[in-house]
Motif scaffolding. Structure first.
Motif, PDB file in Angstrom:
ATOM      1  N   GLY A  41       0.834  -1.195   0.000  1.00  0.00           N
ATOM      2  CA  GLY A  41       0.000   0.000   0.000  1.00  0.00           C
ATOM      3  C   GLY A  41       0.863   1.236   0.000  1.00  0.00           C
ATOM      4  O   GLY A  41       1.939   1.265  -0.599  1.00  0.00           O
ATOM      5  N   THR A  42       0.426   2.240   0.708  1.00  0.00           N
ATOM      6  CA  THR A  42       1.138   3.507   0.760  1.00  0.00           C
ATOM      7  C   THR A  42       2.139   3.525   1.907  1.00  0.00           C
ATOM      8  O   THR A  42       2.141   2.646   2.780  1.00  0.00           O
ATOM      9  N   VAL A  43       2.976   4.549   1.912  1.00  0.00           N
ATOM     10  CA  VAL A  43       3.897   4.748   3.036  1.00  0.00           C
ATOM     11  C   VAL A  43       3.116   4.867   4.343  1.00  0.00           C
ATOM     12  O   VAL A  43       3.505   4.301   5.372  1.00  0.00           O
ATOM     13  N   GLU A  44       2.011   5.586   4.298  1.00  0.00           N
ATOM     14  CA  GLU A  44       1.203   5.787   5.515  1.00  0.00           C
ATOM     15  C   GLU A  44       0.664   4.474   6.077  1.00  0.00           C
ATOM     16  O   GLU A  44       0.416   4.357   7.278  1.00  0.00           O
ATOM     17  N   ASP A  45       0.501   3.471   5.216  1.00  0.00           N
ATOM     18  CA  ASP A  45      -0.012   2.186   5.684  1.00  0.00           C
ATOM     19  C   ASP A  45       0.961   1.456   6.604  1.00  0.00           C
ATOM     20  O   ASP A  45       0.550   0.585   7.372  1.00  0.00           O
ATOM     21  N   VAL A  46       2.251   1.756   6.520  1.00  0.00           N
ATOM     22  CA  VAL A  46       3.224   1.012   7.319  1.00  0.00           C
ATOM     23  C   VAL A  46       3.644   1.749   8.583  1.00  0.00           C
ATOM     24  O   VAL A  46       4.284   1.157   9.462  1.00  0.00           O
ATOM     25  N   THR A  47       3.294   3.039   8.686  1.00  0.00           N
ATOM     26  CA  THR A  47       3.820   3.824   9.805  1.00  0.00           C
ATOM     27  C   THR A  47       3.144   3.504  11.134  1.00  0.00           C
ATOM     28  O   THR A  47       3.747   3.689  12.193  1.00  0.00           O
ATOM     29  N   GLY A  48       1.923   3.004  11.098  1.00  0.00           N
ATOM     30  CA  GLY A  48       1.220   2.702  12.340  1.00  0.00           C
ATOM     31  C   GLY A  48       1.928   1.650  13.167  1.00  0.00           C
ATOM     32  O   GLY A  48       1.918   1.708  14.411  1.00  0.00           O
ATOM     33  N   LEU A  49       2.569   0.684  12.520  1.00  0.00           N
ATOM     34  CA  LEU A  49       3.282  -0.358  13.255  1.00  0.00           C
ATOM     35  C   LEU A  49       4.465   0.225  14.013  1.00  0.00           C
ATOM     36  O   LEU A  49       4.713  -0.144  15.170  1.00  0.00           O
ATOM     37  N   VAL A  50       5.195   1.144  13.388  1.00  0.00           N
ATOM     38  CA  VAL A  50       6.332   1.765  14.064  1.00  0.00           C
ATOM     39  C   VAL A  50       5.860   2.570  15.269  1.00  0.00           C
ATOM     40  O   VAL A  50       6.460   2.522  16.346  1.00  0.00           O
ATOM     41  N   THR A  51       4.774   3.315  15.097  1.00  0.00           N
ATOM     42  CA  THR A  51       4.218   4.090  16.210  1.00  0.00           C
ATOM     43  C   THR A  51       3.791   3.168  17.350  1.00  0.00           C
ATOM     44  O   THR A  51       4.062   3.435  18.527  1.00  0.00           O
ATOM     45  N   PHE A  52       3.138   2.072  17.017  1.00  0.00           N
ATOM     46  CA  PHE A  52       2.730   1.103  18.033  1.00  0.00           C
ATOM     47  C   PHE A  52       3.931   0.561  18.800  1.00  0.00           C
ATOM     48  O   PHE A  52       3.939   0.516  20.041  1.00  0.00           O
ATOM     49  N   LEU A  53       4.983   0.156  18.071  1.00  0.00           N
ATOM     50  CA  LEU A  53       6.151  -0.431  18.724  1.00  0.00           C
ATOM     51  C   LEU A  53       6.899   0.581  19.578  1.00  0.00           C
ATOM     52  O   LEU A  53       7.610   0.208  20.513  1.00  0.00           O
ATOM     53  N   ALA A  54       6.742   1.864  19.276  1.00  0.00           N
ATOM     54  CA  ALA A  54       7.361   2.916  20.077  1.00  0.00           C
ATOM     55  C   ALA A  54       6.559   3.249  21.321  1.00  0.00           C
ATOM     56  O   ALA A  54       7.048   3.952  22.210  1.00  0.00           O
ATOM     57  N   SER A  55       5.342   2.748  21.406  1.00  0.00           N
ATOM     58  CA  SER A  55       4.425   3.144  22.471  1.00  0.00           C
ATOM     59  C   SER A  55       4.462   2.188  23.658  1.00  0.00           C
ATOM     60  O   SER A  55       4.977   1.065  23.573  1.00  0.00           O
TER      61      SER A  55
END
Length: 303
Positions: free
Chosen positions: A223-237
């Motif tokens: 998908g798009t770049v935006e589709d993969v960023t949620g996982l990084v945010t989750f792992l940082a949380s």
């Protein structure tokens, strides 16, 4: 996801996936150190993040050696007082088949992807252990590192090593409350635009503003770049404080947990195995269902 109070370093974040990760972390409240090798690129990325209400500072440095790694950690502490998250995204490509790949082709890619991940993670781990409040190391890998890919000896080897380091560091840093995970992203970037089955669909989506079709978003997990960023945010949380030592894929509509290598089939022979005994046993025994290799070729639906 609320990352207010956290400070993140994202290597190679001037453009592409790295910029996407930095923007997402900043949008969730983290203060972010943006990194690239070009000052204008860093400045443009900072302007984008700040225009969206985020907090960020920049470091121009070529990831790979220890000095650059320390510069990134020092910048986080100097600008924002601490370091909580490291995303090791910086990378380059020097694609060639084995018999045409030069020493420099191999060394340059390994230096940035593998050695750069090591040096940055080491500097970050030292700082996080000193702080005593845990942290998150998010190491960016690739499907090529999980399955191999034609023409990418250097890149595939480096990305496989990144996942191996994630497993090792998850053990070593667990007592310090530092999680370590590998992310295996698939997104429409400059690299995937070169794949013949993807290119016309991506170009049409960008031209018309329409969503990518299901055969890409679900079937290929792209998908798009935006589709993969949620996982990084989750792992940082803090929501991911118990997630460590994992290789997690994301792209399009797909989220996946990659299996770690393990013995698939076993056989035993009293006294050990001679070459002749292996040859006799292999076709109908341990080798009856050999593993596949390489990233499967994308299959567009027939018109």
């Amino acid at each position: 996801m609320d990352l207010h109070g956290k400070v993140a370093v994202v290597t190679g974040s001037g453009r592409g996936l790295g910029l996407g990760y930095a923007r997402a972390l900043a949008a969730a409240g983290a203060a972010v150190i943006v990194n690239d090798v070009d000052q204008d690129t860093v400045d443009a990325a900072l302007a984008t993040i700040r225009s969206e209400g985020g907090t960020a500072a920049g470091v121009v440095a070529a990831v790979g050696d220890s000095a650059a790694a320390q510069e990134l950690v020092d910048a986080a502490v100097r600008e924002f007082g601490r370091l909580d998250v490291l995303v090791t995204n910086a990378g380059i490509l020097r694609d060639r088949v084995l018999w045409k790949m030069t020493d420099d082709d191999f060394d340059d890619v390994v230096r940035v992807h593998l050695r750069g991940t090591f040096t940055c993670a080491r500097a970050a781990a030292v700082r996080m252990r000193e702080q005593g409040t845990g942290g998150s190391l998010v190491l960016i890998s690739s499907p090529a590192g999980q399955r191999g890919n034609f023409g990418q000896t250097n890149y595939a080897a480096a990305k496989a090593g990144v996942v191996a380091m994630a497993r090792t560091w998850a053990m070593e840093l667990g007592r310090a409350g530092i999680t370590v995970n590998a992310v295996v992203p698939v997104a429409a970037t400059e690299m995937t635009r070169t794949i013949p089955a993807f290119a016309p669909v991506i170009e049409e989506s960008e031209r018309t503003g329409s969503a990518l079709p299901d055969w890409l978003r679900k079937g290929e997990g792209l998908g798009t770049v935006e589709d993969v960023t949620g996982l990084v945010t989750f792992l940082a949380s803090d929501a991911a404080k118990d997630v460590t030592g994992q290789a997690i894929g994301v792209g399009g509509d797909r989220l996946a947990l990659w299996a770690h290598p393990k013995e698939k089939a076993t056989a035993f022979a009293d006294g050990g195995w001679s070459a002749e005994a292996i040859a006799a046993q292999w076709p109908g025994g341990v080798g009856a269902e050999p593993e596949t290799y390489g990233i499967p070729a994308p299959q567009a639906p027939e018109a």
